[in-house]
Enzyme design. Sequence first.
Site, PDB file in Angstrom:
ATOM      1  N   PRO A 179       0.808  -1.215   0.000  1.00  0.00           N
ATOM      2  CA  PRO A 179       0.000   0.000   0.000  1.00  0.00           C
ATOM      3  C   PRO A 179       0.841   1.266   0.000  1.00  0.00           C
ATOM      4  O   PRO A 179       1.601   1.517   0.937  1.00  0.00           O
ATOM      5  CB  PRO A 179      -0.805  -0.109   1.298  1.00  0.00           C
ATOM      6  CG  PRO A 179      -0.568  -1.467   1.835  1.00  0.00           C
ATOM      7  CD  PRO A 179       0.718  -1.936   1.249  1.00  0.00           C
ATOM      8  N   GLU A 180       0.747   2.032  -1.059  1.00  0.00           N
ATOM      9  CA  GLU A 180       1.286   3.385  -1.101  1.00  0.00           C
ATOM     10  C   GLU A 180       0.086   4.318  -1.234  1.00  0.00           C
ATOM     11  O   GLU A 180      -1.043   3.884  -1.041  1.00  0.00           O
ATOM     12  CB  GLU A 180       2.294   3.540  -2.242  1.00  0.00           C
ATOM     13  CG  GLU A 180       3.487   2.591  -2.077  1.00  0.00           C
ATOM     14  CD  GLU A 180       4.554   2.772  -3.149  1.00  0.00           C
ATOM     15  OE1 GLU A 180       4.672   3.868  -3.705  1.00  0.00           O
ATOM     16  OE2 GLU A 180       5.273   1.795  -3.427  1.00  0.00           O
TER      17      GLU A 180
ATOM     18  N   LYS B 196       0.266   7.956   3.771  1.00  0.00           N
ATOM     19  CA  LYS B 196      -0.177   6.560   3.820  1.00  0.00           C
ATOM     20  C   LYS B 196      -0.955   6.245   5.104  1.00  0.00           C
ATOM     21  O   LYS B 196      -1.308   5.089   5.337  1.00  0.00           O
ATOM     22  CB  LYS B 196       1.030   5.624   3.708  1.00  0.00           C
ATOM     23  CG  LYS B 196       1.834   5.827   2.431  1.00  0.00           C
ATOM     24  CD  LYS B 196       3.140   5.084   2.475  1.00  0.00           C
ATOM     25  CE  LYS B 196       4.109   5.623   1.434  1.00  0.00           C
ATOM     26  NZ  LYS B 196       5.470   5.113   1.627  1.00  0.00           N
TER      27      LYS B 196
ATOM     28  N   ARG C 167      16.295  -2.812   0.199  1.00  0.00           N
ATOM     29  CA  ARG C 167      15.217  -3.227  -0.694  1.00  0.00           C
ATOM     30  C   ARG C 167      15.756  -3.177  -2.117  1.00  0.00           C
ATOM     31  O   ARG C 167      16.941  -3.352  -2.315  1.00  0.00           O
ATOM     32  CB  ARG C 167      13.973  -2.365  -0.494  1.00  0.00           C
ATOM     33  CG  ARG C 167      14.175  -0.891  -0.649  1.00  0.00           C
ATOM     34  CD  ARG C 167      13.190  -0.107   0.186  1.00  0.00           C
ATOM     35  NE  ARG C 167      13.437  -0.353   1.600  1.00  0.00           N
ATOM     36  CZ  ARG C 167      12.659   0.033   2.574  1.00  0.00           C
ATOM     37  NH1 ARG C 167      11.552   0.649   2.302  1.00  0.00           N
ATOM     38  NH2 ARG C 167      12.966  -0.201   3.817  1.00  0.00           N
TER      39      ARG C 167
END
Length: 296
Positions: free
Chosen positions: A2-3, A61, A279
């Site tokens: 979720p962004e 967010k 990441r």
Amino acid sequence: MPELPEVEVVRRGLERGVVGRVIREVEVSHPRAVRRHVAGAADFRSLLVGRRIIAANRRGKYLWLALCPEPAAGEHTSTGAGDALIAHLGMSGQLLVVPSGSPDQKHLRVRFVFADEGRELRFVDQRTFGGLAIDVGGAQLPAPIAHIARDPLDPAFDEDAVIGRLRRRRTGIKRALLDQTLLSGVGNIYADEALWAARLHYARPTETMNRPEIRRLLVEVRAVMAAALDAGGTSFDRLYVSTEGVSGLFERSLEVYGRAGQPCGRCGGTIRRDAFMNRSSFTCPICQPPPRHPRW
DNA sequence: TAAAATACCTGCAGGC
DNA sequence: TGCCTGCAGGTATTTT
């Protein structure tokens, strides 16, 4: 993951599904889901039972449900003016509005039952990076998220001020994009997509970028987020779904993210994946050549 | 003071 | 089959 577009899809679903309703019961089945509510799960529950939800809001967010200052008739004692139920989805959190009595999800953490006995609200989170908390008196803007900057789709987003702050940083442009105190809502996926669209490498030092370059990047950030919002967000492995459990379709439109080894849709170069901040970053080495003096 | 590094988590894929 | 490792990544906290 979720962004901003995914969180906005969820916010709209909450607006349709729970605003105007009175909470009758709250079941916390995993204490970690309310770890940010330092007074604990019992306090969390007692602050919510009997309260009416009057709005579904978002900053970056983060989501928060504004609660009516007065309790519903004959129910709990009011805690005062306008409390907020804050929610962050983390990497795998879902807020689902489902028929009561439907089978529990494997990673169900918190259940909200409503006085009208209609559909339940469930917080489901596989990796438990997300969580819920109450901020007393925080209905307008909860204190725990006051440090989060406005996002590029917010009408009150001050572009000139953000450009100025960005140029004063001494870091790489992607690190800056991911800093939620500078601008909010951008995560790893849309950072990579916007940088590709703007033909910028993620390690480009912010202090070497001029105002038009940053402005062009922000245009691309807005464009990629708006397109993702239209598609209902980006879903991987069904870790992101709307409040109705529907996956987004934007994954089909991604140009670089998750496409290592595949050809760039613009120049045909082979997209590469680099390790970055524990990441990944995906770039086209032809469209986005690394700067001479990179800042990682 | 700013920037960078680390911890927090679970499920899954891949290697052996 | 079972074990191990790496990976996914947003945010708060700690370290540099």
